[in-house]
Design a protein around this motif. Structure first.
Motif, PDB file in Angstrom:
ATOM      1  N   ALA A 109       3.703   5.298   0.992  1.00  0.00           N
ATOM      2  CA  ALA A 109       3.989   4.955  -0.409  1.00  0.00           C
ATOM      3  C   ALA A 109       3.981   3.440  -0.599  1.00  0.00           C
ATOM      4  O   ALA A 109       3.454   2.946  -1.605  1.00  0.00           O
ATOM      5  N   GLU A 110       4.536   2.711   0.359  1.00  0.00           N
ATOM      6  CA  GLU A 110       4.526   1.249   0.289  1.00  0.00           C
ATOM      7  C   GLU A 110       3.099   0.710   0.326  1.00  0.00           C
ATOM      8  O   GLU A 110       2.754  -0.209  -0.419  1.00  0.00           O
ATOM      9  N   ARG A 112       0.340   2.289  -0.569  1.00  0.00           N
ATOM     10  CA  ARG A 112      -0.313   2.605  -1.846  1.00  0.00           C
ATOM     11  C   ARG A 112       0.155   1.659  -2.949  1.00  0.00           C
ATOM     12  O   ARG A 112      -0.653   1.175  -3.746  1.00  0.00           O
ATOM     13  N   ALA A 113       1.451   1.378  -2.987  1.00  0.00           N
ATOM     14  CA  ALA A 113       1.986   0.480  -4.012  1.00  0.00           C
ATOM     15  C   ALA A 113       1.405  -0.929  -3.856  1.00  0.00           C
ATOM     16  O   ALA A 113       1.033  -1.569  -4.850  1.00  0.00           O
ATOM     17  N   GLU A 114       1.323  -1.395  -2.634  1.00  0.00           N
ATOM     18  CA  GLU A 114       0.757  -2.723  -2.380  1.00  0.00           C
ATOM     19  C   GLU A 114      -0.728  -2.757  -2.752  1.00  0.00           C
ATOM     20  O   GLU A 114      -1.208  -3.730  -3.342  1.00  0.00           O
ATOM     21  N   SER A 115      -1.450  -1.692  -2.436  1.00  0.00           N
ATOM     22  CA  SER A 115      -2.866  -1.625  -2.804  1.00  0.00           C
ATOM     23  C   SER A 115      -3.035  -1.669  -4.314  1.00  0.00           C
ATOM     24  O   SER A 115      -3.918  -2.361  -4.828  1.00  0.00           O
ATOM     25  N   GLU A 116      -2.198  -0.926  -5.020  1.00  0.00           N
ATOM     26  CA  GLU A 116      -2.252  -0.942  -6.485  1.00  0.00           C
ATOM     27  C   GLU A 116      -1.912  -2.319  -7.036  1.00  0.00           C
ATOM     28  O   GLU A 116      -2.527  -2.796  -7.979  1.00  0.00           O
ATOM     29  N   ARG A 117      -0.884  -2.978  -6.445  1.00  0.00           N
ATOM     30  CA  ARG A 117      -0.503  -4.314  -6.896  1.00  0.00           C
ATOM     31  C   ARG A 117      -1.667  -5.280  -6.728  1.00  0.00           C
ATOM     32  O   ARG A 117      -1.995  -6.045  -7.646  1.00  0.00           O
ATOM     33  N   SER A 120      -4.475  -4.464  -9.260  1.00  0.00           N
ATOM     34  CA  SER A 120      -4.193  -4.916 -10.621  1.00  0.00           C
ATOM     35  C   SER A 120      -4.212  -6.442 -10.693  1.00  0.00           C
ATOM     36  O   SER A 120      -4.636  -7.016 -11.699  1.00  0.00           O
TER      37      SER A 120
END
Length: 128
Positions: A109-110, A112-117, A120
């Motif tokens: 999850a971390e 994925r969140a970093e990839s999304e950050r 964006s």
């Protein structure tokens, strides 16, 4: 001069990977032959019963197990899962939710969140 079109073939291991199934669980004639591109497309479009059963019940290869558990393949290895698992075994792991699985899901999850950050951020930079 016209060139004759050759049929593109692949090894059974490659075909099994593309189909998302564990090679050793496939029928012997699949394991021992070669698979043409047309045969692969036919298997994907209208899977025979053995392929539907493998996809439904397993045993599943590591990429499928990892995806169903929501972890990486490396996370599976860190958790000690090195063998293919059946659907029932995957469901049992989900319900038991051992410590390694909770940690690996949190790590995934971390990531994925970093990839999304980053995605964006990069998209925002491109528009500026």
């Amino acid at each position: 001069m016209t060139s004759q079109k050759t049929t593109q073939t692949m090894k059974p291991a490659t075909a099994a990977k593309k189909l998302g199934v564990y090679l050793q669980a496939t029928p012997a004639d699949f394991q021992e032959g070669v698979v043409s591109r047309d045969e692969l497309n036919a298997l994907q479009a209208d899977p025979p019963e053995w392929l539907r059963a493998l996809r439904r019940n397993g045993p599943h290869p590591r990429p499928v197990v990892a995806a169903r558990l929501g972890v990486s393949i490396a996370g599976l290895a860190r958790g000690g899962v090195t063998e293919p698992l059946t659907t029932d075994e995957i469901e049992a792991l989900k319900s038991e939710e051992p410590g390694w699985l909770r940690r690996e899901r949190a790590t995934a999850a971390e990531v994925r969140a970093e990839s999304e950050r980053l995605k964006s951020r990069d998209t925002g930079d491109a528009g500026a």
